[in-house]
Design a protein around this motif. Structure first.
Motif, PDB file in Angstrom:
ATOM      1  N   PHE A 177      54.259 -20.122  12.667  1.00  0.00           N
ATOM      2  CA  PHE A 177      55.224 -19.188  13.251  1.00  0.00           C
ATOM      3  C   PHE A 177      54.713 -17.780  12.938  1.00  0.00           C
ATOM      4  CE2 PHE A 177      59.492 -16.940  12.623  1.00  0.00           C
ATOM      5  CZ  PHE A 177      59.626 -16.650  13.978  1.00  0.00           C
ATOM      6  N   LEU A 178      54.485 -16.986  13.968  1.00  0.00           N
ATOM      7  CA  LEU A 178      53.823 -15.692  13.779  1.00  0.00           C
ATOM      8  C   LEU A 178      54.661 -14.687  13.006  1.00  0.00           C
ATOM      9  CD1 LEU A 178      52.132 -15.203  17.277  1.00  0.00           C
ATOM     10  CD2 LEU A 178      51.106 -16.035  15.143  1.00  0.00           C
ATOM     11  N   ILE A 179      55.998 -14.821  13.069  1.00  0.00           N
ATOM     12  CA  ILE A 179      56.874 -13.846  12.390  1.00  0.00           C
ATOM     13  C   ILE A 179      57.558 -14.543  11.215  1.00  0.00           C
ATOM     14  CG2 ILE A 179      58.630 -12.065  12.737  1.00  0.00           C
ATOM     15  CD1 ILE A 179      58.213 -12.384  15.735  1.00  0.00           C
ATOM     16  N   ASP A 180      56.779 -14.937  10.239  1.00  0.00           N
ATOM     17  CA  ASP A 180      57.305 -15.670   9.086  1.00  0.00           C
ATOM     18  C   ASP A 180      57.536 -14.694   7.935  1.00  0.00           C
ATOM     19  OD1 ASP A 180      57.888 -17.445   7.023  1.00  0.00           O
ATOM     20  OD2 ASP A 180      56.594 -18.988   7.874  1.00  0.00           O
ATOM     21  N   GLY A 181      58.791 -14.533   7.548  1.00  0.00           N
ATOM     22  CA  GLY A 181      59.126 -13.563   6.506  1.00  0.00           C
ATOM     23  C   GLY A 181      58.936 -14.077   5.097  1.00  0.00           C
ATOM     24  N   TYR A 182      58.455 -15.293   4.951  1.00  0.00           N
ATOM     25  CA  TYR A 182      58.282 -15.869   3.618  1.00  0.00           C
ATOM     26  C   TYR A 182      56.795 -16.105   3.340  1.00  0.00           C
ATOM     27  CZ  TYR A 182      63.305 -16.415   3.708  1.00  0.00           C
ATOM     28  OH  TYR A 182      64.655 -16.162   3.776  1.00  0.00           O
ATOM     29  N   SER A 183      56.521 -16.638   2.176  1.00  0.00           N
ATOM     30  CA  SER A 183      55.129 -16.863   1.772  1.00  0.00           C
ATOM     31  C   SER A 183      54.414 -17.751   2.790  1.00  0.00           C
ATOM     32  CB  SER A 183      55.093 -17.518   0.392  1.00  0.00           C
ATOM     33  OG  SER A 183      55.740 -16.704  -0.561  1.00  0.00           O
ATOM     34  N   SER A 184      53.145 -17.469   3.004  1.00  0.00           N
ATOM     35  CA  SER A 184      52.370 -18.204   3.992  1.00  0.00           C
ATOM     36  C   SER A 184      52.163 -19.659   3.568  1.00  0.00           C
ATOM     37  CB  SER A 184      51.004 -17.542   4.182  1.00  0.00           C
ATOM     38  OG  SER A 184      50.157 -18.358   4.949  1.00  0.00           O
ATOM     39  N   PRO A 185      52.611 -20.626   4.383  1.00  0.00           N
ATOM     40  CA  PRO A 185      52.367 -22.041   4.055  1.00  0.00           C
ATOM     41  C   PRO A 185      50.885 -22.372   3.979  1.00  0.00           C
ATOM     42  CG  PRO A 185      54.079 -21.831   5.738  1.00  0.00           C
ATOM     43  CD  PRO A 185      53.473 -20.470   5.574  1.00  0.00           C
ATOM     44  N   LYS A 186      50.084 -21.704   4.812  1.00  0.00           N
ATOM     45  CA  LYS A 186      48.644 -22.000   4.825  1.00  0.00           C
ATOM     46  C   LYS A 186      47.977 -21.625   3.497  1.00  0.00           C
ATOM     47  CE  LYS A 186      48.014 -19.775   8.767  1.00  0.00           C
ATOM     48  NZ  LYS A 186      47.326 -19.221   9.966  1.00  0.00           N
ATOM     49  N   LEU A 187      48.504 -20.602   2.837  1.00  0.00           N
ATOM     50  CA  LEU A 187      47.942 -20.185   1.545  1.00  0.00           C
ATOM     51  C   LEU A 187      48.572 -20.962   0.392  1.00  0.00           C
ATOM     52  CD1 LEU A 187      47.821 -16.300   2.025  1.00  0.00           C
ATOM     53  CD2 LEU A 187      45.924 -17.922   2.174  1.00  0.00           C
ATOM     54  N   ASN A 188      49.893 -21.097   0.416  1.00  0.00           N
ATOM     55  CA  ASN A 188      50.588 -21.738  -0.703  1.00  0.00           C
ATOM     56  C   ASN A 188      50.408 -23.248  -0.732  1.00  0.00           C
ATOM     57  OD1 ASN A 188      51.430 -19.246  -1.435  1.00  0.00           O
ATOM     58  ND2 ASN A 188      53.611 -19.595  -1.195  1.00  0.00           N
ATOM     59  N   LEU A 189      50.266 -23.860   0.438  1.00  0.00           N
ATOM     60  CA  LEU A 189      50.042 -25.302   0.516  1.00  0.00           C
ATOM     61  C   LEU A 189      48.635 -25.545   1.069  1.00  0.00           C
ATOM     62  CD1 LEU A 189      53.252 -25.082   0.435  1.00  0.00           C
ATOM     63  CD2 LEU A 189      53.238 -27.307   1.545  1.00  0.00           C
ATOM     64  N   ASN A 190      47.667 -25.074   0.329  1.00  0.00           N
ATOM     65  CA  ASN A 190      46.280 -25.118   0.810  1.00  0.00           C
ATOM     66  C   ASN A 190      45.774 -26.542   1.005  1.00  0.00           C
ATOM     67  OD1 ASN A 190      46.481 -25.044  -2.148  1.00  0.00           O
ATOM     68  ND2 ASN A 190      44.251 -25.198  -2.127  1.00  0.00           N
ATOM     69  N   LEU A 191      46.219 -27.468   0.156  1.00  0.00           N
ATOM     70  CA  LEU A 191      45.766 -28.861   0.288  1.00  0.00           C
ATOM     71  C   LEU A 191      46.316 -29.487   1.571  1.00  0.00           C
ATOM     72  CD1 LEU A 191      46.202 -30.181  -3.381  1.00  0.00           C
ATOM     73  CD2 LEU A 191      44.155 -29.258  -2.300  1.00  0.00           C
ATOM     74  N   VAL A 192      47.599 -29.246   1.842  1.00  0.00           N
ATOM     75  CA  VAL A 192      48.217 -29.776   3.058  1.00  0.00           C
ATOM     76  C   VAL A 192      47.588 -29.116   4.285  1.00  0.00           C
ATOM     77  CG1 VAL A 192      50.377 -30.057   4.340  1.00  0.00           C
ATOM     78  CG2 VAL A 192      50.382 -30.218   1.845  1.00  0.00           C
ATOM     79  N   ASN A 193      47.353 -27.818   4.179  1.00  0.00           N
ATOM     80  CA  ASN A 193      46.742 -27.094   5.294  1.00  0.00           C
ATOM     81  C   ASN A 193      45.349 -27.659   5.617  1.00  0.00           C
ATOM     82  OD1 ASN A 193      46.699 -24.732   7.166  1.00  0.00           O
ATOM     83  ND2 ASN A 193      44.961 -24.136   5.892  1.00  0.00           N
TER      84      ASN A 193
END
Length: 581
Positions: free
Chosen positions: A543-559
């Motif tokens: 989602f381009l307008i995500d106001g919270y921490s980036s899932p791609k960075l915080n959940l790097n293994l899942v990403n």
């Protein structure tokens, strides 16, 4: 203490593999702010207490003094004014225009309970179907509404916090009454005290569907009421022990943080009972604690109870690493709200210490113990603000300290009125009338004209179509994605829009539906196993307008797993959808 504030810190355990906001980035121990708070508040208060103790003219005597003080707990006027105040609050609730609560949904926060409840509805499982950060009630209350009333709507999920806000206002009135009953004042002074204190407390927060931090305090207020009941010599103490004991287990299933606060306070209360050699009371208390936990254990299936324990321990040990915000240094940070909060607590503590040294002719032991208890409860609940120090959480953490703070301010005000000799038996009713008029004018959403339409207004909110709570972009996304996953058994999103699975009317493929709280490596691995096993064909990836921490960075293994096994399928407006390879 301000100058040493930054230097009070514990070592950070670098072996902890958790991505989050402030704490991991700054290698900041989650206990730092709690330790700083304790030193900032209780170090100067301890110094002031011992100064008064050794050099003051009046010593502390906390023996039973009800016979000496002849406390009058049969004030019929006080009971009458309490009833009137509760009726006013009820009329306020009936005067709400519930149509204003039909507004755009908060995808992140409201999704926490909408999707967890949705998973429970489709799987008939609780903690086995969802990893939750709030608690049984906090995350699954929609499920229980559906189970017993067969209604599952966003409107109904918003109506429940409004009802709990009403209950909290009533509880504040009852707390004010219980506290004032113990005061050594005349009937007129007590009535005046009750009206002013109640009015100030019930206006601390408004009816707001986003005020989750406020309505969660419901059980804390009940706990406070039981504590005040214990320090009331004219009441049966057995009710207090039943209530406090059962709250040990009930509160843990209410909200996790509230359960932690209440159980910590129960330990402090137990120490007090031991100190006072009330061993019979201590046995009663812990008997009800054990009874409550045994009942919960037998009520829940064994797997669910074990998942509850695992979920709760995991959340307590990780949530501050994930969402913690460092509390600003008082004064030096130039953050007014955080500094003012600490000063308000410190000033209230000074008031409490002064009150402890008041002569028994002017302050009963029960009032002293009640105010000390309320101060301690308030300090423990301020952990809400210490764990995540933004404006919303600081205001929520500060709510309870207003009870003792306002008590002392009003007490000085009544002393002033006595000095200028304007106290009379008509003053309480005059003030009540003034507050009544004011209460129905300070909030534009509260109008007496709304009362005849109360039931139709509530019905409109409860049965409003869920799509009415969505912006147009979201309506288009849900419509498209719902058709895309029509043949899927479950859905998986990788954004912080927790409510989307609820609108898709399907369970999530992984119990870790809240991406924000799933950053610990062990949880990421479990999430990968869930996705690998269920193999959803599509994942809402970005989602381009995500106001919270980036899932791609915080959940790097899942990403990494998603990028290895899925590829770009389509971009629709602000969203990116991936499909399985």
């Amino acid at each position: 203490m301000t100058l040493v504030w930054p230097y009070v810190k514990l070592p950070y355990d670098t072996s902890i593999a958790i991505q989050g906001q402030d704490y991991p980035l700054n290698l900041y121990n989650p206990l730092n702010d709690s330790l700083r708070f304790v030193l900032f508040i209780f170090l100067p208060l301890s110094g002031y207490f011992f100064y008064r103790f050794f050099y003051g003219k009046i010593t502390i005597n906390l023996s039973n003094d009800n016979k000496i003080n002849k406390i009058d707990n049969n004030n019929k006027d006080l009971f009458f004014y309490t009833q009137i105040l509760i009726i006013i609050v009820l009329f306020q609730f009936l005067s709400l225009d519930f149509k204003i609560f039909i507004s755009n949904i908060d995808m992140f926060h409201e999704g926490l309970w909408l999707t967890a409840s949705s998973n429970a509805i489709y799987t008939d499982e609780l903690w086995q179907s969802s990893y939750v950060g709030r608690g049984l009630f906090g995350n699954f209350y929609n499920y229980f509404l559906w189970k017993f009333i067969n209604i599952n709507s966003i409107g109904f999920s918003r109506f429940i916090p409004l009802v709990l806000t009403l209950c909290n206002k009533i509880l504040f009135i009852l707390i004010a009454k219980s506290l004032i009953e113990k005061c050594l004042l005349t009937k007129v002074e007590k009535n005046l005290f009750l009206i002013i204190l109640s009015f100030l407390l019930i206006n601390l927060f408004a009816y707001d569907v986003t005020a989750g931090s406020y309505f969660r305090l419901f059980l804390i207020l009940i706990f406070s009421l039981f504590i005040l009941n214990f320090f009331d010599a004219s009441n049966n103490k057995s009710l207090s022990f039943i209530g406090i004991g059962l709250l040990s287990s009930i509160s843990m299933f209410w909200f996790i943080d509230v359960g932690f606060f209440i159980n910590f306070l129960i330990i402090i209360f137990s120490i007090f009972l031991i100190y006072k050699k009330f061993f019979r009371y201590l046995i009663y208390l812990w008997a009800y604690i054990i009874l409550g936990w045994l009942f919960c254990y037998t009520l829940l299936p064994e797997k669910e109870f074990l998942e509850f324990i695992s979920n709760t321990l995991s959340m307590i040990s990780t949530i501050e690493y994930i969402g913690g915000l460092i509390y600003p240094t008082p004064f030096l940070s130039k953050d007014v709200r955080s500094t003012k909060a600490l000063l308000m607590i410190l000033l209230t503590g000074v008031f409490v210490v002064n009150f402890l040294f008041k002569d028994k002719k002017f302050a009963s032991t029960n009032t002293k113990l009640s105010l000390v208890s309320l101060f301690i409860i308030s300090c423990v609940c301020f952990k809400i603000a210490l764990g995540r120090s933004d404006t919303v959480h600081i205001k929520a953490g500060l709510i309870l300290i207003h009870v003792p703070f306002y008590y002392f301010i009003i007490n000085y005000f009544i002393i002033f009125l006595k000095k200028i000799n304007i106290l009379n038996k008509h003053l309480p009713i005059i003030l009540l009338t003034f507050f009544l008029i004011l209460n129905f004018n300070i909030n534009k959403n509260i109008r007496i004209a709304n009362i005849p339409n109360f039931f139709s207004s509530v019905k409109l909110l409860i049965y409003k179509d869920d799509l009415a709570f969505l912006e147009k972009d979201y309506q288009e996304l849900i419509s498209y994605y719902k058709e895309l996953v029509r043949q899927e058994e479950c859905v998986q999103i990788f954004t912080n829009e927790n409510a989307i699975p609820y609108f898709l009317r399907k369970p999530t493929c992984s119990k870790f539906y809240t991406i924000y709280t799933s950053s610990p490596e062990n949880l990421q691995k479990k999430m990968i196993n869930d996705i690998s096993f269920k193999k959803p064909n599509y994942i809402l990836y970005e989602f381009l307008i995500d106001g919270y921490s980036s899932p791609k960075l915080n959940l790097n293994l899942v990403n990494d797993y998603i990028l290895d096994n899925y590829s770009l399928f389509r971009k629709i407006s602000k969203w990116t959808i991936y499909s399985i390879n």
